[in-house]
Design a protein around this motif. Sequence first.
Motif, short mmCIF file in Angstrom:
data_model
loop_
_atom_site.label_atom_id
_atom_site.label_comp_id
_atom_site.label_asym_id
_atom_site.label_seq_id
_atom_site.Cartn_x
_atom_site.Cartn_y
_atom_site.Cartn_z
N UNK A 8 7.50 52.58 65.80
CA UNK A 8 7.65 53.51 64.67
C UNK A 8 9.13 53.58 64.28
N UNK A 9 9.37 53.75 63.00
CA UNK A 9 10.74 53.88 62.49
C UNK A 9 11.30 55.25 62.81
N UNK A 10 12.60 55.30 63.02
CA UNK A 10 13.34 56.55 63.17
C UNK A 10 14.46 56.55 62.14
N UNK A 11 15.08 57.70 61.95
CA UNK A 11 16.18 57.81 60.99
C UNK A 11 17.31 56.84 61.35
N UNK A 50 15.22 56.71 51.50
CA UNK A 50 14.44 56.12 52.59
C UNK A 50 14.41 57.03 53.81
N UNK A 51 15.48 57.79 54.03
CA UNK A 51 15.51 58.74 55.15
C UNK A 51 14.38 59.75 55.03
N UNK A 52 14.15 60.25 53.83
CA UNK A 52 13.05 61.19 53.61
C UNK A 52 11.70 60.57 53.91
N UNK A 53 11.54 59.32 53.56
CA UNK A 53 10.27 58.64 53.85
C UNK A 53 10.06 58.51 55.36
N UNK A 54 11.12 58.15 56.08
CA UNK A 54 11.00 58.00 57.53
C UNK A 54 10.58 59.33 58.17
N UNK A 55 11.08 60.42 57.63
CA UNK A 55 10.76 61.73 58.19
C UNK A 55 9.36 62.21 57.82
N UNK A 56 8.77 61.67 56.74
CA UNK A 56 7.51 62.19 56.23
C UNK A 56 6.34 61.22 56.22
N UNK A 57 6.54 60.00 56.65
CA UNK A 57 5.49 58.99 56.65
C UNK A 57 5.42 58.32 58.02
N UNK A 58 4.29 57.69 58.29
CA UNK A 58 4.18 56.84 59.47
C UNK A 58 4.67 55.46 59.03
N UNK A 60 5.92 51.75 60.31
CA UNK A 60 5.92 50.81 61.42
C UNK A 60 6.95 49.72 61.15
N UNK A 61 7.71 49.37 62.16
CA UNK A 61 8.69 48.30 62.08
C UNK A 61 8.25 47.14 62.96
N UNK A 62 8.60 45.93 62.55
CA UNK A 62 8.33 44.74 63.34
C UNK A 62 9.63 43.99 63.56
N UNK A 63 9.88 43.64 64.82
CA UNK A 63 11.10 42.93 65.20
C UNK A 63 10.74 41.58 65.79
N UNK A 64 11.53 40.57 65.45
CA UNK A 64 11.50 39.26 66.10
C UNK A 64 12.81 39.20 66.87
N UNK A 65 12.74 39.36 68.17
CA UNK A 65 13.97 39.53 68.95
C UNK A 65 14.63 40.83 68.51
N UNK A 66 15.90 40.77 68.18
CA UNK A 66 16.63 41.96 67.74
C UNK A 66 16.58 42.15 66.22
N UNK A 67 15.96 41.22 65.51
CA UNK A 67 15.97 41.24 64.05
C UNK A 67 14.76 41.96 63.47
N UNK A 68 15.01 42.91 62.58
CA UNK A 68 13.95 43.59 61.85
C UNK A 68 13.42 42.61 60.81
N UNK A 69 12.12 42.28 60.90
CA UNK A 69 11.55 41.26 60.01
C UNK A 69 10.39 41.75 59.16
N UNK A 70 9.92 42.99 59.41
CA UNK A 70 8.82 43.49 58.61
C UNK A 70 8.63 44.98 58.78
#
Length: 154
Positions: A8-11, A50-58, A60-70
């Motif tokens: 899950x994404x955080x601020x 985008x900060x407001x969205x992170x606080x008010x929506x579910x 999901x982040x996807x990482x390939x290694x240390x890289x955010x890819x989706x």
Amino acid sequence: MTLLKFRKATVADVVPLSELIQRTIRVSNAGDYDQKSIDMLCSIFEPGPLTGRIENEAILLCFAGANLVGTVGLKGDYLRSLFVDPAFQGQGLGKLLTARIEEEARQRAISDLMLHASLTARDFYAALGYEFLEVQSYPEGPFVLMRKQLNVRL
């Protein structure tokens, strides 16, 4: 494909998430939207909004290694903001993210999942079982309202 990790994404993720989304919009949507529309759409995904969205929506982040890819989000009964890094498109990651957020929706007893697809993504969602409802016009350009009936587990 590289080993993927989901969370899950955080601020604290707001800057890399903003960069991923804006880069994807600029590359992937360039063939379907004019520059003004792309700039307006990118502004929605600046770190502040985008900060407001992170606080008010579910989200999901996807990482390939240390890289955010989706990423993909769920707000109410709407699938929102599915973006896959252009370098990772065409490898099944968008389908995987969509399946994960659909499962989240099922767990929340959401029976019909809605979304506003970009013109670019309309065929992608149709291939995943989303049905066309109508084209809607926004200041950022036209988007396609789509829906998919989910089998909700009781």
